[in-house]
Design an enzyme around this catalytic site. Structure first.
Site, PDB file in Angstrom:
ATOM      1  N   GLU A  54       6.342   3.298   3.516  1.00  0.00           N
ATOM      2  CA  GLU A  54       6.664   3.678   4.898  1.00  0.00           C
ATOM      3  C   GLU A  54       8.130   3.389   5.220  1.00  0.00           C
ATOM      4  OE1 GLU A  54       4.495   5.354   6.850  1.00  0.00           O
ATOM      5  OE2 GLU A  54       3.331   5.310   4.992  1.00  0.00           O
ATOM      6  N   TRP A  72       7.089  15.674  13.336  1.00  0.00           N
ATOM      7  CA  TRP A  72       6.637  16.916  13.964  1.00  0.00           C
ATOM      8  C   TRP A  72       6.859  18.119  13.052  1.00  0.00           C
ATOM      9  CZ3 TRP A  72       3.500  18.204  17.741  1.00  0.00           C
ATOM     10  CH2 TRP A  72       3.104  17.195  18.617  1.00  0.00           C
ATOM     11  N   ASN A 101      -0.117   5.777  13.792  1.00  0.00           N
ATOM     12  CA  ASN A 101       0.537   6.800  12.983  1.00  0.00           C
ATOM     13  C   ASN A 101      -0.425   7.885  12.497  1.00  0.00           C
ATOM     14  OD1 ASN A 101       2.987   7.784  11.580  1.00  0.00           O
ATOM     15  ND2 ASN A 101       1.769   7.408   9.748  1.00  0.00           N
ATOM     16  N   TRP A 109       6.077  23.243  17.946  1.00  0.00           N
ATOM     17  CA  TRP A 109       6.199  21.806  17.657  1.00  0.00           C
ATOM     18  C   TRP A 109       7.237  21.124  18.532  1.00  0.00           C
ATOM     19  CZ3 TRP A 109      11.012  20.198  16.041  1.00  0.00           C
ATOM     20  CH2 TRP A 109      11.864  21.159  15.487  1.00  0.00           C
ATOM     21  N   TRP A 152       4.937  31.570  18.410  1.00  0.00           N
ATOM     22  CA  TRP A 152       4.114  30.539  19.033  1.00  0.00           C
ATOM     23  C   TRP A 152       3.447  31.060  20.301  1.00  0.00           C
ATOM     24  CZ3 TRP A 152       3.348  26.656  15.903  1.00  0.00           C
ATOM     25  CH2 TRP A 152       4.334  26.238  15.017  1.00  0.00           C
ATOM     26  N   TRP A 188      10.142   6.150   3.719  1.00  0.00           N
ATOM     27  CA  TRP A 188      10.077   7.339   4.577  1.00  0.00           C
ATOM     28  C   TRP A 188      11.120   7.250   5.689  1.00  0.00           C
ATOM     29  CZ3 TRP A 188       8.213  12.084   4.532  1.00  0.00           C
ATOM     30  CH2 TRP A 188       7.106  12.400   3.753  1.00  0.00           C
TER      31      TRP A 188
END
Length: 469
Positions: free
Chosen positions: A267, A374, A333, A351, A298, A270
């Site tokens: 993590e 996202w 998360n 998004w 969208w 990341w």
């Protein structure tokens, strides 16, 4: 020059230990001033004067000021536009060198460039240091000399390059310049106290230390097994402290390695990856990392967006997660992935709408991680997984909240629903609903969309884009 002071400009690094810019300033042998600017370019854009993040920063600065005063210094706090206040303060103090830790957000980089120009015009300089990442900028490149754009190869390169020196704590002896003034109050800044205390959020270095000690002592080695279950206290809850730098990333990496906590370390990697992506590809702030996905058609559905925001979609896990966010400013998360997938691939909404809502609501809002997450959910970002990955909100609920404990905590109207129906309460018969006093459509909404039908619409929406490539 030896007695000419230097200035450390604190930003998202609100601690007095293991701090790159502060260590470098102290090592210079010159008197060190410390400052923080409540930047009006940021504060004036906030939608409310009851902002938990401002409250958190203010309380963290009080701790930082106390720590610096115990070492002979203190914190100078200004309220204005940083591009004006920093050069002005440097001139007032007779400072010709300002030390700060590097930020990777486009607006922050532009701010720093403007400050550097003004300092240079008067013979000064802005010196930036690596502090919030282990590796940054061009330190990790592919064999072709380009930034990595997929996480796993980046992680492998990160681990291969890592040495003890990369995460060693940073400190240096030195001397501080005394500071006579006191910090402004929240009211002085035009803000009001919030409910941080009621939520159990302890700001500053003390709060970070409390959470870190608890996590390291009891859960860090079990993180991989516990992290996906929102009803269990399995994660570190350190995200807001990492966001504002009340704890050092180097300390966390050192501990993760010592504890052989590979899932936790993953993590942290990341986090570095998303910093790098934002720094090297700043267009992701408002455009898809994969440009073809900007062509997605969208849906235009304000009512669907509002239902998602309010936790009224009829899907219990999605609603519980959104209500957790609205109540506390934080979301687990796993649930961030679930609700993001639901917005983009069940509701068919852009998004960027979800990213903005999270940015407004999250105490730990960090542009790099928020944008990266996202775009991952929308399949438009740095992701090796196929675009047709679509989370099923019911099966996610069954897998990660099997007894519905988390759902019942945040969607209390479903408290009496039996476990076998808690994930899809609309499947109960009408008589059973009446007996429980929870009629779907009256006491709790029915599903806003049919997941199977929405999935087919999403596959068609993305297929059009992929065919055009």
């Amino acid at each position: 020059m030896e007695n000419t002071p230097v200035l450390v400009w604190f930003r998202r690094d609100l601690r007095d230990h293991d701090h790159a810019a502060l260590a470098a300033a102290l090592a210079s042998g010159r008197p060190v001033h410390c400052a923080f600017v409540f930047d009006r370019n940021i504060l004036d854009a906030l939608p409310t004067r009851n902002d938990r993040r401002v409250d958190f920063i203010h309380a963290s600065l009080q701790q930082l000021d106390a720590a610096l005063r115990s070492r002979g210094g203190g914190l100078i706090v200004r309220h204005g536009r940083a591009t004006d206040e920093l050069p002005r303060l440097a001139a007032e103090l007779g400072v010709n060198a300002v030390y700060a830790n590097r930020d990777y957000e486009p607006a922050a980089k532009a701010r720093d460039a403007a400050v550097a120009r003004q300092l240079a015009a008067s013979g000064g300089s802005l010196q930036l240091f690596k502090d919030q990442a282990i590796f940054e900028r061009d330190e990790l490149l592919t064999g072709a000399g380009r930034p990595y754009t997929v996480f796993t190869p980046y992680k492998n390169a990160w681990l291969k390059r890592l040495s003890a020196a990369d995460h060693a704590p940073l400190s240096a002896p030195g001397r501080f310049a005394p500071v006579p003034e006191n910090l402004p109050t929240l009211a002085d800044l035009g803000f009001a106290p919030t409910d941080l205390g009621e939520l159990g959020i302890v700001p500053g270095m003390a709060g970070a230390r409390q959470l870190w000690d608890e996590f390291r002592a009891g859960r860090i080695r079990r993180y991989g097994a516990l992290r996906d279950f929102p009803a269990i206290r399995g994660v570190s809850y350190l995200s807001v402290h990492l966001r504002f730098g009340t704890i050092s990333i180097r300390e966390l990496v050192t501990a993760a390695l010592a504890e052989q906590a590979d899932s936790w370390l993953n993590e942290l990697i990341w986090r570095d990856f998303y910093f790098m992506i934002l720094d090297r590809f700043p267009q992701v702030v408002d455009r898809a990392f994969k440009p073809e996905y900007d062509a997605i058609n969208w849906a235009d559905w304000p009512e669907g967006l509002a239902a998602w925001q309010q936790g009224r979609t009829g899907y219990p896990l999605v609603d519980a997660a959104m209500r957790q966010l609205n109540h506390s400013g934080w979301m687990h998360n796993r649930l961030r992935m679930v609700v993001a997938s639901f917005l983009c691939k069940d509701l068919g909404l852009d998004w960027r709408l979800g990213e903005k809502y999270f940015a407004d609501q999250l105490n730990d809002f960090d542009l790099s991680a928020n944008n990266g997450g996202w775009q991952w959910a929308a399949s438009s970002g740095c992701d090796a997984q196929p675009w047709f990955r679509i989370f099923n909100p019911v099966t996610q609920s069954e897998k990660f909240d099997p007894e519905g404990k988390f759902i019942r905590r945040y969607v209390p109207e479903l408290a009496r629903v039996p476990d076998k129906f808690i994930h899809a309460p609309w499947t109960m018969g009408r008589l059973e609903q009446e007996a429980l006093g929870i009629v779907i459509g009256r006491d709790y909404p029915g599903p806003i969309v049919d997941h199977a039908a929405a999935r087919e619409q999403t596959l068609a929406r993305y297929a059009v884009v992929k065919k055009a490539v």
